[in-house]
Design an enzyme around this catalytic site. Structure first.
Site, short mmCIF file in Angstrom:
data_model
loop_
_atom_site.label_atom_id
_atom_site.label_comp_id
_atom_site.label_asym_id
_atom_site.label_seq_id
_atom_site.Cartn_x
_atom_site.Cartn_y
_atom_site.Cartn_z
N LYS A 106 64.41 130.15 -39.72
CA LYS A 106 62.97 129.87 -39.67
C LYS A 106 62.17 130.88 -40.48
O LYS A 106 61.08 130.59 -40.95
CB LYS A 106 62.48 129.82 -38.22
N LYS B 132 70.65 119.95 -39.27
CA LYS B 132 70.33 119.25 -38.02
C LYS B 132 68.99 118.52 -38.16
O LYS B 132 68.11 118.96 -38.91
CB LYS B 132 70.33 120.20 -36.82
N LYS C 233 62.19 118.52 -35.92
CA LYS C 233 60.83 117.98 -35.97
C LYS C 233 59.98 118.65 -37.03
O LYS C 233 58.97 118.11 -37.45
CB LYS C 233 60.15 118.00 -34.60
N1 AQP Z 1 69.21 117.70 -34.03
C1 AQP Z 1 69.38 117.97 -32.75
N2 AQP Z 1 70.42 117.44 -32.07
C2 AQP Z 1 70.60 117.71 -30.74
N3 AQP Z 1 69.76 118.50 -30.02
C3 AQP Z 1 68.70 119.02 -30.67
N4 AQP Z 1 67.70 119.83 -30.26
C4 AQP Z 1 66.88 120.09 -31.31
N5 AQP Z 1 67.32 119.46 -32.41
C5 AQP Z 1 68.46 118.80 -32.04
C6 AQP Z 1 67.52 120.30 -28.90
O1 AQP Z 1 66.22 119.90 -28.48
C7 AQP Z 1 65.74 120.85 -27.54
C8 AQP Z 1 64.35 121.24 -27.87
O2 AQP Z 1 64.31 121.97 -29.07
P1 AQP Z 1 63.07 122.89 -29.38
O3 AQP Z 1 61.84 122.11 -29.46
O4 AQP Z 1 63.01 123.99 -28.40
O5 AQP Z 1 63.33 123.52 -30.76
P2 AQP Z 1 64.47 123.40 -31.80
O6 AQP Z 1 65.81 123.58 -31.16
O7 AQP Z 1 64.17 124.36 -32.89
O8 AQP Z 1 64.28 121.88 -32.23
P3 AQP Z 1 63.62 121.29 -33.52
O9 AQP Z 1 63.43 119.84 -33.32
O10 AQP Z 1 64.42 121.71 -34.71
O11 AQP Z 1 62.21 121.97 -33.55
P4 AQP Z 1 61.53 122.85 -34.65
O12 AQP Z 1 61.62 122.03 -35.89
O13 AQP Z 1 60.15 123.10 -34.16
O14 AQP Z 1 62.34 124.11 -34.77
C9 AQP Z 1 66.74 122.03 -27.56
O15 AQP Z 1 67.60 121.94 -26.46
C10 AQP Z 1 67.47 121.82 -28.83
O16 AQP Z 1 68.78 122.38 -28.80
#
Ligand code: AQP
Length: 327
Positions: free
Chosen positions: A112, A193, A196
């Site tokens: 990040k 992965k 969002k």
């Molecule tokens: N691609 C994925 N496949 C399976 N699980 C996923 N998670 C995120 N992406 C995937 C799981 O969703 C939960 C919430 O995630 P988060 O919002 O705390 O942040 P993150 O893990 O960083 O998810 P994002 O979507 O990638 O958000 P941004 O883009 O804001 O960083 C967690 O349990 C995560 O493992």
């Protein structure tokens, strides 16, 4: 003793199918088996710049989605992280326990922070706040996607270190990872992965995408070089990712999906995957619209925060006493 479950999601954008299949769907299954606490982790969101008005709305959007996918406030405690100030307090105490070297090894921080001119200290110390979220509730189980595994391992290390230094205070949590769905990949690059905050909206299915957008995104999803529908994440990561999604949204095994498409091409497969996703997500979207417009969400979150504050206060009393803090 009933086991305690804790997890959270950041209100940083539109929730994706990855968030749902990797985390949210498990939250729902677990609420019938455990004392579940699910949080909208808004303080994690501000480790990256956020527009304040948009953040306020996204908190309510995410809480509404929690309900729309099937979380029941009578079974699960649903709340917003910043409504329970003990998260910040314990987060600080754990920052004083975690080592700089441990934080520097976190791959999410590296990813990040990469290429950014200014990276907040909060992004660096985020794993200590995440550990606080989990340990405050004496959680036994934490359902998350695979990208959070490293943070969970650090949480366990911190709990063990704290207990050894200050006496038994925290339950040591276990990570709960799905065999299938723990890492849903981007539609435009199966080596990344689904996320969002990816700048390309075509890389992800959002839970609230309209049917035509879902169909279009799936039809444009990258596939692998040959024409065979086969599950082989090493050799065919793109098709294997689509097969995983198909299997999870239709409750069929991957083997059954593969045999249903034996001898067929990517065109039929993608078309039917698009329809399966629309069928799975439409009822969630309908419930979401009702809940988001009902004005009920604030009341439910206030009730959830009251309960979370009471549970967190018991832990904080022991933490302060054991660390030797206060007058
Ligand atoms: N691609 C994925 N496949 C399976 N699980 C996923 N998670 C995120 N992406 C995937 C799981 O969703 C939960 C919430 O995630 P988060 O919002 O705390 O942040 P993150 O893990 O960083 O998810 P994002 O979507 O990638 O958000 P941004 O883009 O804001 O960083 C967690 O349990 C995560 O493992």
């Amino acid at each position: 003793m009933t086991s305690r479950v804790f997890s959270g999601i950041q209100p940083t954008g539109q929730i994706t199918l990855g968030n749902y299949l990797g985390a949210l769907k498990q939250f729902v299954a677990l609420q019938d088996q455990a004392d579940a606490y699910y949080c909208v982790v808004d303080m994690h969101a501000i480790t990256m710049p956020q527009d304040p008005d948009q953040l306020k709305e996204r908190i309510k959007d995410l809480a509404s989605l929690y309900l729309a996918v099937g979380l029941n406030p009578e079974k699960s405690t649903l709340f917003v992280q910043s409504d329970v100030s003990a998260h910040s307090e314990l987060g600080w105490i754990l920052q004083c326990l975690v080592h700089m070297g441990e934080l520097s090894r976190m791959t999410q921080f590296k990813e990040k922070g990469e290429g950014k001119e200014a990276v907040s200290a909060g992004l660096f110390t985020y794993p200590a706040l995440m550990a606080a979220d989990i340990l405050l509730y004496q959680s036994h189980l934490v359902p998350v996607g695979e990208d959070q595994k490293q943070h969970l391992e650090l949480t366990r290390d911190l709990a063990i270190r704290f207990n050894a230094r200050f006496g038994d205070t925290f339950t040591i949590p276990e990570i709960m990872l799905l065999k299938q769905g723990a890492r849903i990949m981007s539609l435009d690059d199966p080596n990344k992965k689904m996320s969002k905050s990816n700048p390309n909206p075509g890389s992800r299915i959002e839970m609230l995408d309209p049917p035509d957008v879902i169909r279009k995104k799936i039809s444009r999803a990258v596939t692998d070089s040959d024409r065979f529908i086969r599950f082989d994440p090493e050799a065919k990561p793109a098709v294997s990712n689509l097969l995983t999604i198909f299997s999870l949204v239709t409750d069929q095994s991957i083997e059954d999906v593969v045999s249903a498409y034996d001898g067929k091409g990517y065109g039929d497969f993608k078309k039917e995957l698009g329809e399966a996703l629309v069928a799975h997500l439409t009822p969630i979207q309908t419930r979401y619209a009702e809940i988001r417009n009902s004005g009920e969400i604030e009341r439910l979150l206030h009730l959830g925060a009251e309960k979370a504050r009471a549970t967190a206060a018991t832990t904080m009393e022991a933490v302060r006493k054991n660390v030797g803090l206060g007058s």
